[in-house]
Design a protein around this motif. Sequence first.
Motif, PDB file in Angstrom:
ATOM      1  N   ALA A 166       0.833  -1.207   0.000  1.00  0.00           N
ATOM      2  CA  ALA A 166       0.000   0.000   0.000  1.00  0.00           C
ATOM      3  C   ALA A 166       0.864   1.252   0.000  1.00  0.00           C
ATOM      4  N   ALA A 170       0.871   3.991  -3.008  1.00  0.00           N
ATOM      5  CA  ALA A 170       0.575   5.398  -2.730  1.00  0.00           C
ATOM      6  C   ALA A 170       1.732   6.295  -3.165  1.00  0.00           C
ATOM      7  N   THR A 171       2.957   5.827  -2.954  1.00  0.00           N
ATOM      8  CA  THR A 171       4.128   6.596  -3.385  1.00  0.00           C
ATOM      9  C   THR A 171       4.148   6.733  -4.906  1.00  0.00           C
ATOM     10  N   ALA A 173       1.525   6.525  -6.945  1.00  0.00           N
ATOM     11  CA  ALA A 173       0.423   7.400  -7.346  1.00  0.00           C
ATOM     12  C   ALA A 173       0.769   8.863  -7.089  1.00  0.00           C
ATOM     13  N   SER A 174       1.399   9.136  -5.952  1.00  0.00           N
ATOM     14  CA  SER A 174       1.782  10.501  -5.638  1.00  0.00           C
ATOM     15  C   SER A 174       2.816  11.018  -6.632  1.00  0.00           C
ATOM     16  N   LEU A 196      -3.286  13.260  -1.200  1.00  0.00           N
ATOM     17  CA  LEU A 196      -2.416  12.315  -1.908  1.00  0.00           C
ATOM     18  C   LEU A 196      -0.940  12.656  -1.705  1.00  0.00           C
ATOM     19  N   LEU A 199      -0.564  11.036   1.846  1.00  0.00           N
ATOM     20  CA  LEU A 199      -0.970   9.653   2.074  1.00  0.00           C
ATOM     21  C   LEU A 199       0.207   8.688   2.142  1.00  0.00           C
ATOM     22  N   PRO A 200       1.210   8.777   1.246  1.00  0.00           N
ATOM     23  CA  PRO A 200       2.346   7.852   1.385  1.00  0.00           C
ATOM     24  C   PRO A 200       3.014   7.946   2.749  1.00  0.00           C
ATOM     25  N   LEU A 203       1.029   6.141   5.293  1.00  0.00           N
ATOM     26  CA  LEU A 203       1.138   4.693   5.084  1.00  0.00           C
ATOM     27  C   LEU A 203       2.505   4.163   5.505  1.00  0.00           C
TER      28      LEU A 203
END
Length: 374
Positions: A166, A170-171, A173-174, A196, A199-200, A203
């Motif tokens: 996850a 997220a990384t 996507a960011s 966003l 979020l990384p 996580l």
Amino acid sequence: MSQQNRLAFLDALRGLAAVYVVLFHVMAMPVPALATGSVLGAVLAMGGTGVALFFIISAFSLAYTMPRHARAPRPLLSFYLHRVFRIAPLFFVLLAFSIWRDGRGSHPGHPVTEILANVTFTFNLFDGWETGIVWASWAIGVEMLFYAVFPLLFRIIDTPLRAWAAAGLATLASGLAMSGLLGAGGLDAVTAYGLLRHLPVFLYGIAAYHLFNALITVPAATAHRYCLAALVAGSVLLVALVVGSAQAVVGPGAGWVLFGAAYAAVLMGLSRFPVRLLVNRVTTWLGQVSYSLYLGHPIVVALLMPVFRRIYAAVPQPDLAWLACAALTLAIALPLAQLGYRVIEVPGIRAGHRVLAALNARRAQPAQGANRSE
């Protein structure tokens, strides 16, 4: 987190993060910013990343305490009530002060809709209001969005492998959003206050919790080797990021995520190697009062700005002048933080416990009556 289950290294890191933000604001809030030497200036310029460390610690702490909420009669109610009563009392006191402050003199004040967005902690969702009415409260807006989805995330991310997967997704996507490949919507999501972007980092905190739990089951010598490696790697990465940021090699977006990774590594290292310089009575106390220190210190810095100018006029060496300004700020802000913690935060936490107990008792009464009638 209950007092008996507190992790000293988390409190210490929380306190150090708050102080780092304060030191950054002592330099950066005055206009123009206070002058410093190149080395000190490079370190202070990254003080804003103390909030990334806050986010790491917050996610780790939430995951660490979630099993306790799961054992409560109503787990979600227990989780959300604890969060609201932990955050809201101090925030509302400072919100009331800020509304009064900003409605005086030539300042037009704030519209009712903006005030309602702050009261409901939804201000991060509205363009132009993301910073919050309370100074430095943008982080609270981001945190509240994370709190809203955390129980679902914790249910889904229930193993170390899923946690790191996850965090990696997220990384990615960011990074794609920052590059512009996800379009205008993606760029909006990774602005300074976009979820966003952060979020990384959150996580990474959840992943660190799962790794922390996993290391409990491995031989102590092995766990110590892993944590020592993490502490060294995280420390080296932090130094490299400070240097890279000062030389504009590392951009602010990617740097934020990288700082998050470095802080997560340091957190893991300190979990088995609580270096006395970093984890001690002073830093753990700073962790206890860190929320009041974080939200309250901008007011202190703003009031002291004229004094800062006098100090700089009297002390020709910039680093020494800044140190005097920082010492004065902490000398005032820390006692006020202790007062805020004792007078507002602790009663608020206790009130949350009483409300939850009362709600659980009311729910238990009909059940007891039904049992007696059977």
